[in-house]
Design a protein around this motif. Sequence first.
Motif, short mmCIF file in Angstrom:
data_model
loop_
_atom_site.label_atom_id
_atom_site.label_comp_id
_atom_site.label_asym_id
_atom_site.label_seq_id
_atom_site.Cartn_x
_atom_site.Cartn_y
_atom_site.Cartn_z
N GLY A 6 0.80 -1.22 0.00
CA GLY A 6 0.00 0.00 0.00
C GLY A 6 0.82 1.26 0.00
O GLY A 6 0.30 2.35 -0.10
N PHE A 142 -13.24 3.42 3.81
CA PHE A 142 -12.43 2.74 2.79
C PHE A 142 -11.69 3.73 1.90
O PHE A 142 -10.67 3.38 1.29
N GLU A 145 -8.08 4.05 2.71
CA GLU A 145 -7.28 2.89 2.32
C GLU A 145 -6.95 2.93 0.83
O GLU A 145 -5.93 2.39 0.41
N LEU A 209 -3.58 -1.06 -1.87
CA LEU A 209 -4.36 -0.44 -0.80
C LEU A 209 -3.45 -0.08 0.38
O LEU A 209 -2.48 -0.77 0.66
N HIS A 210 -3.77 1.00 1.03
CA HIS A 210 -3.04 1.42 2.23
C HIS A 210 -3.59 0.64 3.42
O HIS A 210 -4.73 0.86 3.84
N LYS A 211 -2.80 -0.28 3.92
CA LYS A 211 -3.28 -1.18 4.96
C LYS A 211 -3.53 -0.43 6.26
O LYS A 211 -2.73 0.39 6.69
N VAL A 212 -4.64 -0.75 6.88
CA VAL A 212 -5.02 -0.18 8.17
C VAL A 212 -5.25 -1.35 9.13
O VAL A 212 -5.94 -2.31 8.78
#
Length: 438
Positions: A6, A142, A145, A209-212
């Motif tokens: 991400g 979302f 992300e 995706l930017h992991k959260v």
Amino acid sequence: MSTGPGADSAPAPSPTTMFSSLKIRNYRLFAIGQVVSNTGTWMQRIAQDWLVLTLTGSASAVGITIALQFLPMLLFGLYGGVLADRLPKRGLLLATQSAMGATGAALAVLTLTGHVEVWHVYLTAFLLGMVTVVDNPARQSFVSEMVGPDQLGNAVSLNSANFQSARLVGPAVAGVLITAVGSGYAFLFNGLSFLAPIAGLLLMRDSELHKVERAPRGKGQLREGLRYVSTHPELIWPIILVGFIGTFGFNFPIWLSAFVDDVYHSGAGTYGLLNTLMAAGSLAGALLAARRGTSRLRFLVGAAVMFGLLETVAAFAPGFWIFALMMVPIGMAGLTVNVTANSSVQMATEPAMRGRVMSLFMMVFVGGTPLGAPVFGWITDTYGPRIGFAAGGLISLLAALGIGVMLARAGGLRLKVDLRPGHKHLEFVPRERLATAA
């Protein structure tokens, strides 16, 4: 080297321009899908309101329909935020978007076969509201992300621009369809339109995706979210403000349908026109917000004051075209309130809490409608559309002024009045600065 999945491939964050978030592939797929499904959603909203009004002849019945659609958000909205923080948002959205498409298809079948009754519309509105309880916080959170923190404000604004672009097309097409062949085909289009966001979600690249970190399953997460918001004035006061605006100022299906029917004695095409003009102003407001890229609370309060004032004035517009043209600035001010509050709350919230905070935001914004819609439906039926519209605008105006004072106090600010030529006549300044100037 990238620090993890991400991470952006560029060494530095790209600058924010009006459409900068659309350079990100996953968000671009999301936006394309949303504009198609949003168009269908607006078509169904117009067709649903007009169908209920046709079946019953009552603005109160339209208010009940709206209330049933948003009642689940009021009752269960916070639980939807807990699920959004716990579960993978992409998979959650695939499930909710599929369910929302099914409700539109079911209403289309009932209408096209000639079996639709008012209670069918009430039931599908309630079921759609139940799905929205989970869909709204998942979809709102979302966004971060997909785009990361640097483009979050821009993406939130573009989401609203996306929604309002569909609002320009949806009511106009719905008005034509209702006049030509009836409401059923508008419902059918809405059901099929959800294939677009489902396809977009399936085509996304998970690695980009930017992991959260998801919240673990455990007790007390709902209370934890409420405590978090209550200890942050920059969150609680904007949320309270949008609660007042959503409950008292956004009952447009009731007011506009009543104005068209009782004041201007027109039909579905005129109702669609008023919604389209409001959408044009909303789209302009969203694009201006995307260009700004930042969200200041004083700007939020100013937009809310303008929104309430415009509604109050428009209620007593002497002619149709003056009333119709006032929908443009009302749409612009209302959308500016929504976008500015949304982006400021998201950017002030820790990622692990974002689902719960945004569920509270959406709960008070749209969840207040079950309280406000029946009341304003009754006021509109009893005292007329002008009094109903003016009452909603006046309450919104007073709420904006009151919360502006509370935000100023929380920020250690006071209002400075300076009537000298060449100076700002009204300005919020720190208390210490005001005392020194005195």
